[in-house]
Scaffold this active site. Sequence first.
Site, short mmCIF file in Angstrom:
data_model
loop_
_atom_site.label_atom_id
_atom_site.label_comp_id
_atom_site.label_asym_id
_atom_site.label_seq_id
_atom_site.Cartn_x
_atom_site.Cartn_y
_atom_site.Cartn_z
CG HIS A 57 -2.09 -0.89 1.10
ND1 HIS A 57 -3.07 -0.97 2.07
CD2 HIS A 57 -2.46 -1.77 0.12
CE1 HIS A 57 -3.99 -1.86 1.69
NE2 HIS A 57 -3.64 -2.35 0.53
CE1 TYR A 116 -6.68 0.10 4.66
CE2 TYR A 116 -5.62 2.24 4.54
CZ TYR A 116 -5.54 0.87 4.50
OH TYR A 116 -4.33 0.25 4.30
CD GLU A 173 -1.27 1.31 4.56
OE1 GLU A 173 -2.03 2.30 4.47
OE2 GLU A 173 -1.68 0.14 4.40
N GLY A 199 12.98 -17.99 -12.52
CA GLY A 199 12.69 -16.94 -13.47
C GLY A 199 13.14 -15.58 -12.99
N PRO A 250 15.46 -10.04 -6.51
CG PRO A 250 13.73 -10.92 -5.20
CD PRO A 250 14.10 -10.60 -6.61
CG PHE A 289 7.65 -10.94 -8.62
CD1 PHE A 289 8.09 -10.33 -7.44
CD2 PHE A 289 8.59 -11.35 -9.53
CE1 PHE A 289 9.44 -10.14 -7.20
CE2 PHE A 289 9.95 -11.16 -9.30
CZ PHE A 289 10.38 -10.56 -8.14
#
Length: 396
Positions: free
Chosen positions: A88, A98, A140, A269, A274, A384
């Site tokens: 987020h 929200y 957040e 793949g 990362p 992902f």
Amino acid sequence: MLSQTATTTVRATLPAIGAAIEEITALFYDKLFTAHPQLLRDLFNRGNQAAGTQRQALAGSIAAFAAHLVDRPDERPDAMLARIAHKHASLGVTAGQYKVVHKHLFEAIVEVLGDAVTPEVAAGWDEVYWLMANALIALEDRLYAEHGVLKGDTWRDWEVAGRVEETAEVATFRLRPADGRPVPAAKPGQYVSVQVELPDGARQIRQYSLSSAPGSALRTIAVKRVGDGEVSQHLHAHVREGDRLRISAPYGDLVLKDGDAPVLLASAGIGCTPMVSMLEHLAATGRTAPVTVVHADRSPATHPLRADHGALAEKLPSASAHFFYEHPEPGHPAGRTGLVDLADIEVADGTQAYLCGPLPFMRAVREQLLAKGVPAADIHYEVFGPDLWLAAAQES
């Protein structure tokens, strides 16, 4: 913590809500985007919406959070909440959104379940929603504060300093801040959001893992071109050296832990990105503990960042690299052909394992690690796209 009244109500209605949750979330998104079309245009991933994967991920997270509150009232599912909060924050989500979600989600619940949604049921699930929402808002806010940005304003202009065609499907973009300010701090394993303007005027956002070490002067992302991927197709077709991109601060909860524990990095793949960042960090900091690198791909030619993947492992004194290919080159070890098999790969006691790749790959590797005695708490993963692990768990 849920009130006792709400706990009783949610426990009694969880099976009914769970059985209808995907229908509820589908209707919720219809209502949300009808009322606020700009959210689909400029915030939500249109590809995931069309495929239904975002709906599945939302359904799984709501059901998992409610079940956790009922089964373990004295605990909070911080790992799940952190994952959502990082995503987020990378999108610039704000507290006010929200309230918008609450309105359309509860309208969908009432419409799907009808008279079963008594005032007591509505009140109980309202508690669930705001416990989850307020926890995410707090997380957040903390993430925005850590990066020194205004809430929801995570974007900066970056210049493409270079582009390299890694494979026929993967291009690497090297990036530097367009304003000349320092590169913001990142942790090995984190990602950034990239926002592009498409021909129809939509500003779509996607996340890409950083494949460079946190202390690098440039940020590097490797982008795989996806057949129906609006943003990846745009980046491959149109973005060259000297162009500018809107990029977020770095986020993501799959980060390499500090310390000297043995490490296993397993990818498939484009999931190697990362892991390459983590490897570069381990090499830069002189990690001496065992490091086991495992990667699966169709062939050496499709293996993104293959040279870096191998070279970084060779820099570590106690590292071993095991590359599995479905279609290997001549001379490739027979035992490293096909799917990943950890049977003859030593996994040291105390290993912290990090997984990134398609969900079936991560499930298979996780099962093998558990069989080798690696505790579930020491196996970390990155997905992902929408996190369907929780959704799958609800179905099993």
